[in-house]
Design a protein around this motif. Sequence first.
Motif, PDB file in Angstrom:
ATOM      1  N   VAL A 144       0.901  -1.090  -0.055  1.00 26.00           N
ATOM      2  CA  VAL A 144       0.012  -0.002   0.088  1.00 26.00           C
ATOM      3  C   VAL A 144       0.872   1.226   0.113  1.00 26.00           C
ATOM      4  CG1 VAL A 144      -1.806   1.508   1.234  1.00 26.00           C
ATOM      5  CG2 VAL A 144      -1.862  -1.021   1.102  1.00 26.00           C
ATOM      6  N   GLU A 145       0.622   2.220  -0.881  1.00 25.77           N
ATOM      7  CA  GLU A 145       1.449   3.483  -1.007  1.00 25.77           C
ATOM      8  C   GLU A 145       2.771   3.442  -1.327  1.00 25.77           C
ATOM      9  OE1 GLU A 145      -0.494   7.241   0.653  1.00 25.77           O
ATOM     10  OE2 GLU A 145      -0.608   5.625   2.363  1.00 25.77           O
ATOM     11  N   ALA A 146       3.154   2.199  -1.883  1.00 25.78           N
ATOM     12  CA  ALA A 146       4.595   2.031  -2.464  1.00 25.78           C
ATOM     13  C   ALA A 146       4.819   1.097  -3.276  1.00 25.78           C
ATOM     14  CB  ALA A 146       5.543   1.838  -1.197  1.00 25.78           C
ATOM     15  N   THR A 147       5.796   1.252  -4.214  1.00 27.73           N
ATOM     16  CA  THR A 147       6.228   0.452  -5.312  1.00 27.73           C
ATOM     17  C   THR A 147       7.762   0.494  -5.484  1.00 27.73           C
ATOM     18  OG1 THR A 147       4.335   0.642  -6.538  1.00 27.73           O
ATOM     19  CG2 THR A 147       6.007  -0.093  -7.749  1.00 27.73           C
ATOM     20  N   ILE A 148       8.395  -0.628  -5.604  1.00 29.56           N
ATOM     21  CA  ILE A 148       9.803  -0.646  -5.768  1.00 29.56           C
ATOM     22  C   ILE A 148      10.087  -1.575  -7.078  1.00 29.56           C
ATOM     23  CG2 ILE A 148      12.080  -1.611  -4.820  1.00 29.56           C
ATOM     24  CD1 ILE A 148      10.978  -1.071  -2.015  1.00 29.56           C
ATOM     25  N   ARG A 149      10.853  -1.010  -7.928  1.00 25.28           N
ATOM     26  CA  ARG A 149      11.113  -1.609  -9.326  1.00 25.28           C
ATOM     27  C   ARG A 149      12.734  -1.956  -9.315  1.00 25.28           C
ATOM     28  NH1 ARG A 149       7.792   2.368  -9.735  1.00 25.28           N
ATOM     29  NH2 ARG A 149       9.473   3.888  -9.636  1.00 25.28           N
ATOM     30  N   VAL A 150      12.734  -3.343  -9.576  1.00 26.30           N
ATOM     31  CA  VAL A 150      14.100  -3.881  -9.627  1.00 26.30           C
ATOM     32  C   VAL A 150      14.554  -4.379 -10.987  1.00 26.30           C
ATOM     33  CG1 VAL A 150      15.769  -5.288  -8.526  1.00 26.30           C
ATOM     34  CG2 VAL A 150      13.779  -4.580  -7.091  1.00 26.30           C
ATOM     35  N   LYS A 151      15.581  -4.059 -11.685  1.00 27.59           N
ATOM     36  CA  LYS A 151      15.803  -4.398 -12.852  1.00 27.59           C
ATOM     37  C   LYS A 151      17.267  -4.668 -13.090  1.00 27.59           C
ATOM     38  CE  LYS A 151      12.499  -1.166 -15.180  1.00 27.59           C
ATOM     39  NZ  LYS A 151      12.458  -0.091 -16.089  1.00 27.59           N
ATOM     40  N   PRO A 152      17.659  -5.430 -14.004  1.00 35.52           N
ATOM     41  CA  PRO A 152      19.185  -5.694 -13.976  1.00 35.52           C
ATOM     42  C   PRO A 152      20.034  -4.612 -14.348  1.00 35.52           C
ATOM     43  CG  PRO A 152      17.905  -7.254 -15.672  1.00 35.52           C
ATOM     44  CD  PRO A 152      16.940  -6.138 -14.998  1.00 35.52           C
ATOM     45  N   GLY A 153      21.298  -4.416 -13.510  1.00 36.87           N
ATOM     46  CA  GLY A 153      21.988  -3.005 -13.828  1.00 36.87           C
ATOM     47  C   GLY A 153      22.859  -3.245 -15.120  1.00 36.87           C
ATOM     48  N   ALA A 154      23.679  -2.130 -15.262  1.00 35.19           N
ATOM     49  CA  ALA A 154      24.427  -1.962 -16.454  1.00 35.19           C
ATOM     50  C   ALA A 154      25.563  -3.229 -16.404  1.00 35.19           C
ATOM     51  CB  ALA A 154      24.887  -0.917 -16.737  1.00 35.19           C
ATOM     52  N   ARG A 155      26.084  -3.354 -15.331  1.00 37.62           N
ATOM     53  CA  ARG A 155      27.309  -4.269 -14.951  1.00 37.62           C
ATOM     54  C   ARG A 155      26.761  -5.594 -14.684  1.00 37.62           C
ATOM     55  NH1 ARG A 155      29.984  -3.173 -11.193  1.00 37.62           N
ATOM     56  NH2 ARG A 155      28.971  -1.367 -10.163  1.00 37.62           N
ATOM     57  N   PRO A 156      27.071  -6.757 -15.014  1.00 39.61           N
ATOM     58  CA  PRO A 156      26.726  -8.103 -14.548  1.00 39.61           C
ATOM     59  C   PRO A 156      26.754  -8.199 -13.206  1.00 39.61           C
ATOM     60  CG  PRO A 156      28.373  -8.298 -16.502  1.00 39.61           C
ATOM     61  CD  PRO A 156      28.316  -6.962 -15.987  1.00 39.61           C
ATOM     62  N   GLY A 157      25.785  -8.833 -12.557  1.00 41.44           N
ATOM     63  CA  GLY A 157      25.588  -9.246 -11.115  1.00 41.44           C
ATOM     64  C   GLY A 157      25.073  -7.895 -10.497  1.00 41.44           C
ATOM     65  N   THR A 158      24.740  -6.665 -11.221  1.00 43.27           N
ATOM     66  CA  THR A 158      24.199  -5.546 -10.524  1.00 43.27           C
ATOM     67  C   THR A 158      22.731  -5.522 -10.525  1.00 43.27           C
ATOM     68  OG1 THR A 158      24.792  -4.115 -12.154  1.00 43.27           O
ATOM     69  CG2 THR A 158      26.484  -4.324 -10.477  1.00 43.27           C
ATOM     70  N   LEU A 159      22.095  -4.682  -9.688  1.00 42.99           N
ATOM     71  CA  LEU A 159      20.663  -4.571  -9.836  1.00 42.99           C
ATOM     72  C   LEU A 159      20.411  -2.921  -9.752  1.00 42.99           C
ATOM     73  CD1 LEU A 159      19.548  -7.008  -6.903  1.00 42.99           C
ATOM     74  CD2 LEU A 159      19.299  -7.421  -9.420  1.00 42.99           C
ATOM     75  N   ALA A 160      19.355  -2.614 -10.572  1.00 41.30           N
ATOM     76  CA  ALA A 160      19.088  -0.918 -10.554  1.00 41.30           C
ATOM     77  C   ALA A 160      17.814  -1.048  -9.893  1.00 41.30           C
ATOM     78  CB  ALA A 160      19.209  -0.549 -12.005  1.00 41.30           C
ATOM     79  N   LEU A 161      17.722  -0.200  -8.715  1.00 41.15           N
ATOM     80  CA  LEU A 161      16.531  -0.316  -8.036  1.00 41.15           C
ATOM     81  C   LEU A 161      15.960   1.349  -8.317  1.00 41.15           C
ATOM     82  CD1 LEU A 161      18.832  -1.884  -6.235  1.00 41.15           C
ATOM     83  CD2 LEU A 161      16.479  -2.388  -5.061  1.00 41.15           C
ATOM     84  N   SER A 162      14.466   1.459  -8.367  1.00 39.39           N
ATOM     85  CA  SER A 162      14.024   2.783  -8.507  1.00 39.39           C
ATOM     86  C   SER A 162      12.457   2.517  -7.437  1.00 39.39           C
ATOM     87  CB  SER A 162      13.555   3.343  -9.654  1.00 39.39           C
ATOM     88  OG  SER A 162      12.752   2.435 -10.196  1.00 39.39           O
ATOM     89  N   GLY A 163      11.990   3.415  -6.546  1.00 38.46           N
ATOM     90  CA  GLY A 163      11.038   3.444  -5.984  1.00 38.46           C
ATOM     91  C   GLY A 163      10.248   4.555  -5.831  1.00 38.46           C
ATOM     92  N   ASP A 164       8.998   4.556  -5.626  1.00 37.81           N
ATOM     93  CA  ASP A 164       8.103   5.743  -5.180  1.00 37.81           C
ATOM     94  C   ASP A 164       7.232   5.337  -3.946  1.00 37.81           C
ATOM     95  OD1 ASP A 164       8.633   7.396  -7.766  1.00 37.81           O
ATOM     96  OD2 ASP A 164       8.043   5.515  -8.571  1.00 37.81           O
ATOM     97  N   ALA A 165       7.195   6.223  -3.280  1.00 39.97           N
ATOM     98  CA  ALA A 165       6.047   5.832  -2.112  1.00 39.97           C
ATOM     99  C   ALA A 165       5.499   7.151  -1.742  1.00 39.97           C
ATOM    100  CB  ALA A 165       6.921   5.387  -0.593  1.00 39.97           C
ATOM    101  N   THR A 166       4.209   7.313  -0.974  1.00 42.62           N
ATOM    102  CA  THR A 166       3.373   8.166  -0.753  1.00 42.62           C
ATOM    103  C   THR A 166       2.868   8.051   0.808  1.00 42.62           C
ATOM    104  OG1 THR A 166       1.387   7.380  -1.519  1.00 42.62           O
ATOM    105  CG2 THR A 166       2.634   8.696  -3.108  1.00 42.62           C
ATOM    106  N   TRP A 167       2.404   9.474   1.425  1.00 40.74           N
ATOM    107  CA  TRP A 167       1.904   9.294   2.740  1.00 40.74           C
ATOM    108  C   TRP A 167       0.553  10.018   2.412  1.00 40.74           C
ATOM    109  CZ3 TRP A 167       0.423  12.636   6.467  1.00 40.74           C
ATOM    110  CH2 TRP A 167      -0.298  12.285   7.498  1.00 40.74           C
ATOM    111  N   GLY A 168      -0.602   9.680   2.879  1.00 43.27           N
ATOM    112  CA  GLY A 168      -1.915  10.078   2.696  1.00 43.27           C
ATOM    113  C   GLY A 168      -2.607   9.837   1.431  1.00 43.27           C
ATOM    114  N   SER A 169      -2.118   9.201   0.581  1.00 36.28           N
ATOM    115  CA  SER A 169      -2.928   8.918  -0.660  1.00 36.28           C
ATOM    116  C   SER A 169      -4.142   7.775  -0.787  1.00 36.28           C
ATOM    117  CB  SER A 169      -1.851   8.282  -1.896  1.00 36.28           C
ATOM    118  OG  SER A 169      -1.552   7.123  -1.572  1.00 36.28           O
ATOM    119  N   VAL A 170      -4.452   7.443   0.383  1.00 37.87           N
ATOM    120  CA  VAL A 170      -5.553   6.679   0.769  1.00 37.87           C
ATOM    121  C   VAL A 170      -6.540   6.958   1.477  1.00 37.87           C
ATOM    122  CG1 VAL A 170      -4.274   4.220   0.438  1.00 37.87           C
ATOM    123  CG2 VAL A 170      -4.494   5.321   2.744  1.00 37.87           C
ATOM    124  N   ASP A 171      -6.184   8.483   1.645  1.00 37.65           N
ATOM    125  CA  ASP A 171      -7.238   9.296   2.562  1.00 37.65           C
ATOM    126  C   ASP A 171      -7.831  10.209   1.705  1.00 37.65           C
ATOM    127  OD1 ASP A 171      -8.389  11.202   4.295  1.00 37.65           O
ATOM    128  OD2 ASP A 171      -6.665  11.409   5.769  1.00 37.65           O
TER     129      ASP A 171
END
Length: 249
Positions: A144-171
Amino acid sequence: MRRHLSFAVLLLGSVPGALIQGALQGARAEDGACRDLPALSEAPPLAVGRVGGSDRVHFLRDAVERKGCPGASPECRARAYLVPGDRVLVGARRGPYLCATYLAPGGGGRTDAGRSGWLPAEAVAVEPGGTVAPEDWLGTWTRVEATIRVKPGARPGTLALSGDATWGSVDPERVRRGAINMGSLEGTVTPSGDALSFAMGESGTLPVGQGDATACKVWMRRLGPWLVDDNNACGGLNVSFRGLYRRAP
């Protein structure tokens, strides 16, 4: 009809804007409290467990709800219960009891059906930890109110992470007033088995220990079907990515 979560959900998982956030900040398992996921920055012994036996297993009230709990007395028994086969995230142990978090399969919507509480240790079989490869992290993870995306990074073995979160969007009232607080995270990191951590620096991703006092710092674990996140300073007032995430279909 399965009714083992037909209670008024107390979150860890029901506070709008955060699944499994500080329902009781500062409370410790050794003091008899079981209301929240432990801080991953403290490297807790988290594991996945499965409820066994042939009958329902009730959660037990903690010491905050009733003095002397958890315990075997009827007064410590909560209405909420699990059934054989349910999977839980297991944290601290207090004598013969385990602090466990349950997240109902499916869930979704404006709140997630979840609960943390004490369970009899004898009723939970802790599953052996498996090998976690970098590809096991990949996907879009949500609560609820948050998403984290995980993709392969540019270098082998790495992960590229991004995320967005809110507070109050269910109110609805906060939405009407535009009073929604937001946060984000981003980093590229090499996981260490089922764990990773990083800090967001001005010039890119840093080891978590090198982030200054104001930096967004992130710790994650990949356990069973879940992604567990803990963080600090990654958003506006009351915003947090902390919680237990499911991978989106």
